[in-house]
Design an enzyme around this catalytic site. Structure first.
Site, mmCIF file in Angstrom:
data_model
loop_
_atom_site.group_PDB
_atom_site.id
_atom_site.type_symbol
_atom_site.label_atom_id
_atom_site.label_comp_id
_atom_site.label_asym_id
_atom_site.label_seq_id
_atom_site.Cartn_x
_atom_site.Cartn_y
_atom_site.Cartn_z
ATOM 1 N N SER A 294 0.820 -1.208 0.000
ATOM 2 C CA SER A 294 0.000 0.000 0.000
ATOM 3 C C SER A 294 0.862 1.270 0.000
ATOM 4 O O SER A 294 1.591 1.524 -0.944
ATOM 5 C CB SER A 294 -0.958 -0.056 1.201
ATOM 6 N N ASP A 305 11.113 4.668 -9.567
ATOM 7 C CA ASP A 305 10.831 5.255 -10.882
ATOM 8 C C ASP A 305 11.624 6.529 -11.139
ATOM 9 O O ASP A 305 12.002 6.822 -12.276
ATOM 10 C CB ASP A 305 9.337 5.539 -11.020
ATOM 11 N N LYS A 319 -0.426 -4.137 -3.339
ATOM 12 C CA LYS A 319 -1.775 -3.587 -3.111
ATOM 13 C C LYS A 319 -1.794 -2.164 -3.661
ATOM 14 O O LYS A 319 -1.303 -1.239 -3.025
ATOM 15 C CB LYS A 319 -2.146 -3.582 -1.630
#
Length: 387
Positions: A294, A305, A319
């Site tokens: 999460s 990224d 999740k």
């Protein structure tokens, strides 16, 4: 003994009753059809209720019927994170949001038909009893979990402090075991920081993302910074997530100006949380594992990224959905998955997880924390290269 006349009368009355019921069903069906879009489905719903009330050999309570209908409707979407919260469930959710509750200190998710332990919070009863990330909860107090939804499993595990609960667990090798755990008040830990011994490498552990995490992280980060921090290890292992805003607050101190996470709702509306940090201050290594989920994955995904740091450990839980709680009345609510989130590169990690840059397995009963050692070695090498 019934006469022929009596039977005819009875048959006539039965026919009248059927016609009356049909009229009522049709009237109700017209109203429901506006919602369901199907006259036949609406009539089927009303007819079921009518048959139960008139034919079930037992007490039928309207409130119980409607509770069951709402619960079944919510479960019908097939999402384990979309659930109906009755009065007991909603009260317990509010207790958890407040930061303390009676339980054993584990967080679990659902994969297929299995309820998998995401994290056993350190120094809480579950972890001390040997429950580990990756264990599958197969039964609670003898009740198989496959017949329960997520809230029912959670409510079976929670309970009054000082009472005992028995969990049947299956480990990664498929071995079954039973664990008895005494419930106590669970305090959601947030943030702790220190220096890696004999270095200027800071270490911050974030155990959960609650309403205090952003401020607590900033405090620890600034304290280490004032003491001469030159690089940072961020430990998100076993962190089951929590509040999206808290994850964004932490990521905003670590990734450069630009997107942190994109949240997309059912209608395709897109909301982007962004960092305003001018540049990354320090070399960064992030520790993740199967229990990182999460909000932890929001932070880890943004760092990976944007190449703000390097991830060490094993693949995260996966999740990537966002839930909102809607009150139905003063005591009940429904929790609904309202959106999915995407990392800065546009990747959804839901049911997929995030692969670390460097896979480092942590052996069972390991004496040394080889994941932390790998992260520290990377940061030491980076610092040497910067000299």
């Amino acid at each position: 003994m019934f006469s022929k006349r009596t039977w005819q009368l009875a048959a006539c009355c039965a026919a009248t009753a059927v016609l009356t019921a049909a009229s009522l069903l049709c009237a109700g069906g017209v109203l429901l059809e506006r919602i369901t879009g199907s006259a036949s489905e609406s009539v089927r719903f009303l007819r079921t209720m009518h048959l139960l009330k008139n034919n079930y050999n037992g007490d039928v309570d309207n409130h119980t019927l409607f509770e069951g209908a709402i619960k079944g409707m919510v479960e019908g979407v097939g999402d384990p994170y979309t659930v109906y919260l009755n009065r007991k469930d909603f009260q317990q959710l509010n207790e958890m949001t407040d930061g303390t509750f009676g339980g054993i200190g584990i967080v679990f998710g659902k994969r297929g038909d299995d309820y998998i332990v995401i994290s056993a919070l350190p120094d809480n009863p579950g972890a001390l009893a040997g429950i580990k990330s990756g264990d599958i909860i197969t039964a609670v107090d003898g009740q198989p979990t496959r017949s329960m939804n997520m809230e029912q499993v959670a409510n079976s595990i929670r309970g009054q402090q000082g009472t005992e609960v028995e969990l049947e667990l299956k480990d990664k090798e498929g071995q079954l075991r039973k664990v008895r755990v005494v419930r106590k008040e669970i305090k959601n830990p947030s943030v702790g920081g220190q220096f890696v011994p004999d270095t200027k490498i800071g270490y911050i552990r974030v155990a959960v993302f609650n309403e205090n995490t952003g401020a607590d992280f900033a405090k620890e980060y600034q304290k280490l910074e004032q003491q001469g921090m030159q690089a940072l290890v961020l430990d998100l292992r076993g962190n089951p997530g929590g509040l999206l805003d808290a994850g964004v607050a932490v990521a905003g101190m670590l990734v450069p100006k630009g997107p942190i996470v994109s949240v997309v709702d059912k209608a395709g509306n897109k909301y982007v949380e962004k960092s305003s940090l001018e540049k990354v201050k320090y070399p960064l290594a992030v520790l993740v594992d199967h229990g990182s989920a999460s909000a932890s994955e929001i932070v880890a995904g943004a760092i990976k990224d944007t190449r703000s740091g390097r991830l060490f450990g094993v693949k995260t839980f996966g999740k990537g959905s966002v839930q909102s709680v809607y009150r139905l009345d003063s005591g009940t609510a429904v929790k609904i998955t309202v959106a999915k989130y995407y990392t800065p590169s546009g990747v959804s990690i839901h049911n997929v997880g995030i692969e670390p840059d460097e896979v480092v397995e942590l052996p069972e009963n390991a004496v040394k924390d080889v994941q932390l050692e790998a992260a520290v070695d990377y940061l030491k090498k980076t610092l040497r290269e910067q000299e």
